[in-house]
Design an enzyme around this catalytic site. Structure first.
Site, PDB file in Angstrom:
ATOM      1  CE  LYS A 111      -4.576  -1.004   1.646  1.00  0.00           C
ATOM      2  NZ  LYS A 111      -5.646  -0.460   2.482  1.00  0.00           N
ATOM      3  CE  LYS A 128      -6.159  -8.592  -2.569  1.00  0.00           C
ATOM      4  NZ  LYS A 128      -6.146  -7.995  -1.248  1.00  0.00           N
ATOM      5  CE  LYS A 147     -11.981  -2.253  -0.599  1.00  0.00           C
ATOM      6  NZ  LYS A 147     -12.984  -2.440   0.431  1.00  0.00           N
TER       7      LYS A 147
HETATM    8  P1  TYM Z   1     -10.265  -5.579   3.430  1.00  0.00           P
HETATM    9  O1  TYM Z   1     -11.231  -4.490   3.665  1.00  0.00           O
HETATM   10  O2  TYM Z   1      -9.152  -5.380   2.464  1.00  0.00           O
HETATM   11  O3  TYM Z   1     -11.021  -6.885   2.984  1.00  0.00           O
HETATM   12  C1  TYM Z   1     -12.093  -7.405   3.755  1.00  0.00           C
HETATM   13  C2  TYM Z   1     -12.115  -8.909   3.731  1.00  0.00           C
HETATM   14  O4  TYM Z   1     -12.234  -9.387   2.376  1.00  0.00           O
HETATM   15  C3  TYM Z   1     -11.211 -10.326   2.105  1.00  0.00           C
HETATM   16  N1  TYM Z   1     -10.841 -10.209   0.691  1.00  0.00           N
HETATM   17  C4  TYM Z   1     -10.763 -11.262  -0.136  1.00  0.00           C
HETATM   18  N2  TYM Z   1     -10.982 -12.575   0.051  1.00  0.00           N
HETATM   19  C5  TYM Z   1     -10.823 -13.385  -0.999  1.00  0.00           C
HETATM   20  N3  TYM Z   1     -10.452 -12.944  -2.245  1.00  0.00           N
HETATM   21  C6  TYM Z   1     -10.210 -11.634  -2.472  1.00  0.00           C
HETATM   22  N4  TYM Z   1      -9.868 -11.208  -3.679  1.00  0.00           N
HETATM   23  C7  TYM Z   1     -10.368 -10.724  -1.393  1.00  0.00           C
HETATM   24  N5  TYM Z   1     -10.227  -9.375  -1.273  1.00  0.00           N
HETATM   25  C8  TYM Z   1     -10.524  -9.081   0.018  1.00  0.00           C
HETATM   26  C9  TYM Z   1     -10.067  -9.936   3.022  1.00  0.00           C
HETATM   27  O5  TYM Z   1      -9.174 -11.006   3.236  1.00  0.00           O
HETATM   28  C10 TYM Z   1     -10.810  -9.538   4.271  1.00  0.00           C
HETATM   29  O6  TYM Z   1     -11.136 -10.676   5.057  1.00  0.00           O
HETATM   30  N6  TYM Z   1      -7.262  -5.464   7.386  1.00  0.00           N
HETATM   31  C11 TYM Z   1      -8.585  -5.882   6.942  1.00  0.00           C
HETATM   32  C12 TYM Z   1      -9.712  -5.235   7.712  1.00  0.00           C
HETATM   33  C13 TYM Z   1      -9.667  -5.441   9.184  1.00  0.00           C
HETATM   34  C14 TYM Z   1      -9.896  -6.649   9.895  1.00  0.00           C
HETATM   35  C15 TYM Z   1      -9.786  -6.330  11.264  1.00  0.00           C
HETATM   36  C16 TYM Z   1     -10.172  -7.941   9.480  1.00  0.00           C
HETATM   37  C17 TYM Z   1      -9.429  -4.469  10.119  1.00  0.00           C
HETATM   38  N7  TYM Z   1      -9.518  -5.008  11.364  1.00  0.00           N
HETATM   39  C18 TYM Z   1      -9.947  -7.305  12.272  1.00  0.00           C
HETATM   40  C19 TYM Z   1     -10.320  -8.924  10.488  1.00  0.00           C
HETATM   41  C20 TYM Z   1     -10.212  -8.603  11.838  1.00  0.00           C
HETATM   42  C21 TYM Z   1      -8.706  -5.481   5.477  1.00  0.00           C
HETATM   43  O7  TYM Z   1      -8.034  -4.630   4.977  1.00  0.00           O
HETATM   44  O8  TYM Z   1      -9.686  -6.100   4.829  1.00  0.00           O
END
Ligand code: TYM
Length: 340
Positions: free
Chosen positions: A119, A202, A205
């Site tokens: 990032k 991957k 968005k």
């Molecule tokens: P974020 O917002 O990037 O994504 C949210 C969730 O979606 C999953 N994900 C995917 N799974 C499969 N294939 C994909 N292409 C794909 N893109 C996204 C991510 O693995 C995630 O589970 N750091 C986290 C947010 C967060 C969080 C937490 C998660 C903040 N605090 C505490 C769990 C527990 C994040 O950036 O997710």
């Protein structure tokens, strides 16, 4: 491992940084709904707006995206009567515990985080301090609930390992058995949904090409067009999983089918092995539209009454604080902070 028994509790979060994708749905939200309905856990799901602002967010967009994400959760089957649904900034104990964890986590641990490197890009000096500290806030999100299980996609694995490292160091430094060693739950056929245009990337968005992803707000025609145009190879589908090796695009479409249909990859190949993509893609379009269209329709309906969404979030925050306030208080006591 900890000797203390913790209430089985699930926590997970998604950033309201705009545009829920099929990757978020299959890798995360659909699994959240399953774990809610298993009935074996208390479940807490969160829009992590404090995480989102570690990169610039337009304030109006952030508010809109937070409500839209809440609508996405509810439309997908998260039931505010069964799960606690919250917006992170409305539960201040997340940020308060994060500060304590900023003092526990080591610079070297954070520097190894691949998501930060991705990032921040080349110019790390210009990244926000919040982006660097991001994983400590994530650990706080989880541990302020003493959560035992965290369902996520594959890309969050390293952050969950860090969460365990922070819990271990805190427990060790203060000589307590206070924070659990949380288990990541990275399961199912779609833990890593890939781009429809490039099977080595991957689905995200932030990909500049909209054709690379299915958005949860896409209508049926758009979903059909994107799947029809998805990159594939010229061969027919194999009958065995082994036959998908070195065929990332084919494997991705089969994984998506399996996750949407609640089937295993083996079952999908038993049904479709030998089929050309000319036949498999229309089957995938029908399946995707039948599963995703009701969700986008319901999201639009919910977004027509944002006051109701705000009420759900206010109630969620109240329920959450019944859990987080005592855990923060105990943490402060352990650390030696004088409280009244
Ligand atoms: P974020 O917002 O990037 O994504 C949210 C969730 O979606 C999953 N994900 C995917 N799974 C499969 N294939 C994909 N292409 C794909 N893109 C996204 C991510 O693995 C995630 O589970 N750091 C986290 C947010 C967060 C969080 C937490 C998660 C903040 N605090 C505490 C769990 C527990 C994040 O950036 O997710």
């Amino acid at each position: 491992m900890s000797d203390t028994t913790f209430t089985p509790r699930v926590f997970s979060g998604i950033q309201p940084s705009g545009g829920l994708t099929l990757g978020n749905y299959l890798g995360a939200i659909k699994r959240f709904v399953d774990m809610q309905n298993e009935g074996a856990y208390e479940t807490v799901y969160c829009m992590v707006d404090l995480h989102a602002i570690t990169v610039w967010q337009d304030p109006g967009d952030l508010a809109h995206n937070t409500r839209e994400l809440a609508a996405g959760f509810i439309a997908s089957g998260i039931d505010p009567e069964k799960s606690i649904l919250i917006n992170q900034s409305q539960v201040p104990e997340h940020a308060q515990l994060a500060w304590i964890f900023n003092t526990v986590a080591r610079m070297g641990w954070m520097q190894r985080m691949t998501q930060f490197k991705d990032k921040a890009g080349k110019n790390t000096q210009n990244a926000s301090l919040g982006l660097f500290a991001y994983p400590a806030l994530m650990a706080a999100d989880i541990l302020i609930y003493h959560a035992t299980h965290v369902p996520v996609g594959d890309d969050q694995k390293q952050h969950l390992e860090l969460t365990r490292d922070i819990a271990t160091k805190f427990n060790h430094d203060y000589g307590v058995d206070f924070f659990p060693l949380t288990e990541p739950v990275i399961e199912g056929a779609a833990t890593r949904v890939m781009s429809l245009r490039d099977g080595s990337k991957k689905m995200s968005k932030s990909d500049p090409s909209d054709a690379s992803r299915i958005n949860m707000t896409d209508d049926a025609d758009t979903i059909a067009k994107k799947i029809r145009k998805a990159k594939t190879d010229p061969d027919a589908l194999p009958s065995e999983v082994k036959g998908l090796e070195d065929r990332p695009e084919a494997r991705n479409l089969v994984n998506i089918y399996a996750a949407l249909a609640d089937m295993t990859v083996e079952q999908v190949l038993a049904d479709h092995g030998g089929a050309q993509f000319g036949a498999f893609k229309p089957a995938l379009v029908d399946l995707a539209v039948s599963k995703l269209s009701p969700i986008s329709t319901e999201m639009s309906r919910l977004m027509a009454d944002t006051a109701e969404i705000d009420r759900v979030l206010a109630r969620g925050a109240e329920q959450a604080r019944n859990i987080t306030a005592p855990i923060l208080k105990q943490t402060y006591d352990i650390v030696g902070m004088v409280s009244g």
